[in-house]
Write a protein that holds these residues in place. Sequence first.
Motif, PDB file in Angstrom:
ATOM      1  N   GLY A 131       0.754  -1.241  -0.035  1.00 20.32           N
ATOM      2  CA  GLY A 131      -0.008   0.104  -0.080  1.00 20.32           C
ATOM      3  C   GLY A 131       0.709   1.281   0.025  1.00 20.32           C
ATOM      4  N   GLU A 132       2.146   0.988  -0.205  1.00 24.56           N
ATOM      5  CA  GLU A 132       3.093   2.156  -0.394  1.00 24.56           C
ATOM      6  C   GLU A 132       3.143   2.920  -1.846  1.00 24.56           C
ATOM      7  OE1 GLU A 132       5.561   0.550   3.273  1.00 24.56           O
ATOM      8  OE2 GLU A 132       6.310   0.238   1.365  1.00 24.56           O
ATOM      9  N   LEU A 133       2.149   3.408  -2.209  1.00 28.02           N
ATOM     10  CA  LEU A 133       1.925   3.904  -3.733  1.00 28.02           C
ATOM     11  C   LEU A 133       3.068   4.879  -3.947  1.00 28.02           C
ATOM     12  CD1 LEU A 133      -2.024   3.761  -4.064  1.00 28.02           C
ATOM     13  CD2 LEU A 133      -0.475   2.040  -4.380  1.00 28.02           C
ATOM     14  N   VAL A 134       3.344   5.697  -3.353  1.00 30.82           N
ATOM     15  CA  VAL A 134       4.372   6.716  -3.705  1.00 30.82           C
ATOM     16  C   VAL A 134       5.578   6.262  -3.935  1.00 30.82           C
ATOM     17  CG1 VAL A 134       5.410   9.127  -3.132  1.00 30.82           C
ATOM     18  CG2 VAL A 134       2.848   8.727  -2.812  1.00 30.82           C
ATOM     19  N   ILE A 135       6.087   5.484  -2.845  1.00 37.92           N
ATOM     20  CA  ILE A 135       7.270   4.671  -2.959  1.00 37.92           C
ATOM     21  C   ILE A 135       7.289   3.832  -4.263  1.00 37.92           C
ATOM     22  CG2 ILE A 135       8.900   3.031  -1.625  1.00 37.92           C
ATOM     23  CD1 ILE A 135       7.663   4.279   0.933  1.00 37.92           C
ATOM     24  N   SER A 136       6.142   3.078  -4.488  1.00 43.58           N
ATOM     25  CA  SER A 136       6.107   2.043  -5.329  1.00 43.58           C
ATOM     26  C   SER A 136       6.507   2.778  -6.762  1.00 43.58           C
ATOM     27  CB  SER A 136       4.650   1.356  -5.453  1.00 43.58           C
ATOM     28  OG  SER A 136       4.641   0.525  -6.405  1.00 43.58           O
ATOM     29  N   ARG A 137       5.828   4.092  -7.023  1.00 43.93           N
ATOM     30  CA  ARG A 137       5.875   4.822  -8.203  1.00 43.93           C
ATOM     31  C   ARG A 137       7.169   5.266  -8.468  1.00 43.93           C
ATOM     32  NH1 ARG A 137       2.217   9.845 -10.434  1.00 43.93           N
ATOM     33  NH2 ARG A 137       2.909   9.825 -12.642  1.00 43.93           N
ATOM     34  N   GLU A 138       7.756   5.508  -7.429  1.00 44.63           N
ATOM     35  CA  GLU A 138       9.230   6.084  -7.491  1.00 44.63           C
ATOM     36  C   GLU A 138      10.324   5.077  -8.018  1.00 44.63           C
ATOM     37  OE1 GLU A 138      10.226   7.294  -3.692  1.00 44.63           O
ATOM     38  OE2 GLU A 138       9.103   9.329  -3.832  1.00 44.63           O
ATOM     39  N   TRP A 175      -1.695  -0.356 -12.776  1.00 46.23           N
ATOM     40  CA  TRP A 175      -2.301  -0.654 -11.448  1.00 46.23           C
ATOM     41  C   TRP A 175      -1.722   0.648 -10.344  1.00 46.23           C
ATOM     42  CZ3 TRP A 175      -2.864  -6.263  -9.371  1.00 46.23           C
ATOM     43  CH2 TRP A 175      -3.526  -7.164 -10.432  1.00 46.23           C
ATOM     44  N   ILE A 176      -0.499   0.868 -10.291  1.00 45.99           N
ATOM     45  CA  ILE A 176      -0.132   1.907  -9.593  1.00 45.99           C
ATOM     46  C   ILE A 176      -0.850   3.230  -9.773  1.00 45.99           C
ATOM     47  CG2 ILE A 176       1.936   3.282  -8.771  1.00 45.99           C
ATOM     48  CD1 ILE A 176       3.426   0.629  -9.334  1.00 45.99           C
ATOM     49  N   LEU A 177      -0.824   3.517 -11.038  1.00 46.47           N
ATOM     50  CA  LEU A 177      -1.205   4.810 -11.529  1.00 46.47           C
ATOM     51  C   LEU A 177      -3.045   5.048 -11.264  1.00 46.47           C
ATOM     52  CD1 LEU A 177       0.697   5.278 -14.845  1.00 46.47           C
ATOM     53  CD2 LEU A 177       1.101   6.619 -12.754  1.00 46.47           C
ATOM     54  N   TRP A 178      -3.501   3.981 -11.416  1.00 49.16           N
ATOM     55  CA  TRP A 178      -5.006   3.733 -11.071  1.00 49.16           C
ATOM     56  C   TRP A 178      -5.358   4.148  -9.744  1.00 49.16           C
ATOM     57  CZ3 TRP A 178      -8.663   1.803  -8.209  1.00 49.16           C
ATOM     58  CH2 TRP A 178     -10.076   1.968  -8.420  1.00 49.16           C
ATOM     59  N   GLY A 216      -4.761   7.622  -8.891  1.00 46.04           N
ATOM     60  CA  GLY A 216      -5.764   8.690  -9.292  1.00 46.04           C
ATOM     61  C   GLY A 216      -5.473   9.189 -10.681  1.00 46.04           C
ATOM     62  N   TYR A 217      -4.816   8.446 -11.217  1.00 45.78           N
ATOM     63  CA  TYR A 217      -4.609   8.501 -12.908  1.00 45.78           C
ATOM     64  C   TYR A 217      -4.916   7.619 -13.826  1.00 45.78           C
ATOM     65  CZ  TYR A 217      -1.272  11.763 -10.229  1.00 45.78           C
ATOM     66  OH  TYR A 217      -0.604  12.680  -9.420  1.00 45.78           O
ATOM     67  N   PRO A 218      -6.248   7.643 -13.825  1.00 42.52           N
ATOM     68  CA  PRO A 218      -7.054   6.509 -14.915  1.00 42.52           C
ATOM     69  C   PRO A 218      -6.611   6.615 -16.091  1.00 42.52           C
ATOM     70  CG  PRO A 218      -8.820   8.292 -14.329  1.00 42.52           C
ATOM     71  CD  PRO A 218      -7.372   8.461 -13.421  1.00 42.52           C
ATOM     72  N   ALA A 268      -6.652  -3.077 -14.971  1.00 45.61           N
ATOM     73  CA  ALA A 268      -6.639  -1.659 -15.121  1.00 45.61           C
ATOM     74  C   ALA A 268      -7.836  -1.046 -15.904  1.00 45.61           C
ATOM     75  CB  ALA A 268      -5.265  -1.284 -15.772  1.00 45.61           C
ATOM     76  N   HIS A 269      -8.172  -1.847 -17.046  1.00 46.31           N
ATOM     77  CA  HIS A 269      -9.443  -1.323 -17.634  1.00 46.31           C
ATOM     78  C   HIS A 269     -10.622  -1.521 -16.895  1.00 46.31           C
ATOM     79  CE1 HIS A 269      -6.599  -0.666 -21.121  1.00 46.31           C
ATOM     80  NE2 HIS A 269      -7.339   0.236 -21.504  1.00 46.31           N
ATOM     81  N   GLN A 270     -10.698  -2.664 -16.038  1.00 45.56           N
ATOM     82  CA  GLN A 270     -11.914  -3.094 -15.127  1.00 45.56           C
ATOM     83  C   GLN A 270     -11.885  -2.039 -14.051  1.00 45.56           C
ATOM     84  OE1 GLN A 270     -11.065  -6.153 -12.383  1.00 45.56           O
ATOM     85  NE2 GLN A 270     -13.475  -6.774 -12.635  1.00 45.56           N
ATOM     86  N   PHE A 271     -10.858  -1.706 -13.702  1.00 48.94           N
ATOM     87  CA  PHE A 271     -10.872  -0.395 -12.530  1.00 48.94           C
ATOM     88  C   PHE A 271     -11.560   0.770 -12.966  1.00 48.94           C
ATOM     89  CE2 PHE A 271      -6.631  -1.880 -10.543  1.00 48.94           C
ATOM     90  CZ  PHE A 271      -7.329  -2.948  -9.694  1.00 48.94           C
ATOM     91  N   CYS A 272     -11.499   1.044 -14.406  1.00 50.76           N
ATOM     92  CA  CYS A 272     -11.918   2.223 -15.133  1.00 50.76           C
ATOM     93  C   CYS A 272     -13.211   1.981 -15.665  1.00 50.76           C
ATOM     94  CB  CYS A 272     -10.895   2.821 -16.283  1.00 50.76           C
ATOM     95  SG  CYS A 272      -9.193   2.988 -15.789  1.00 50.76           S
TER      96      CYS A 272
END
Length: 202
Positions: free
Chosen positions: A68-75, A110-113, A116-118, A151-155
């Motif tokens: 659940g550490e999304l910012v770290i994951s994206r970095e 998945w990270i981007l969704w 908040g970036y669908p 990812a498209h299911q999320f959207c």
Amino acid sequence: QELGEPVGEPGQVFLALYGLWGHNLVLGDMETARELAMQCLTLAKKTQEPALLMEGHRMTDETAFYRGELVISREHLERTLSLYDPQLHSAHATVYGQDPGVASYSHGSWILWHLGYPDQARTMGQQAVDLGEDVSHPFSLDFALCYSAVAHQFCGDERRVEELVKAAVSLSTEQEFVLWLAMATVLRGWVLAKRGQTEEGI
């Protein structure tokens, strides 16, 4: 070595730790997985071997995501992709089980969704599929098809999920990839349920 495969003692130690990391990640032991990913990243930094650095960041990225550490994951995702070269790292699909670029773009969607970036999530999912088609490694392509479908299911993009699932079912059946076939089947059930075909979807 030119292909970026693990060589010599550091590479072999890294590969052994990678196997333990993957085992614990799948088991859901995220604390152990995090420790192993950090050991790999530390070892990679000591060797300054770009291929090991790339894999170390990928491991850290994926572990952080599932913690659940999304910012770290994206970095760490961005570091991974900055080091990735499809020509230099083509052997990784065989050594590690999947192409690192395909895996990173797939997880990145998945990270981007979740951040908040669908629109960016859908774009990255498509990048995973495009790369999966280019690298000629069926397991990596199936990875991309299924992750992009989620990812498209999320959207809520039912049509695109159906397209991706159709391709994934075909490839999974052909290659006997039971994991991806199961994931694609679940997603196909979601598409049917969305259309009101609840019993068939179940």
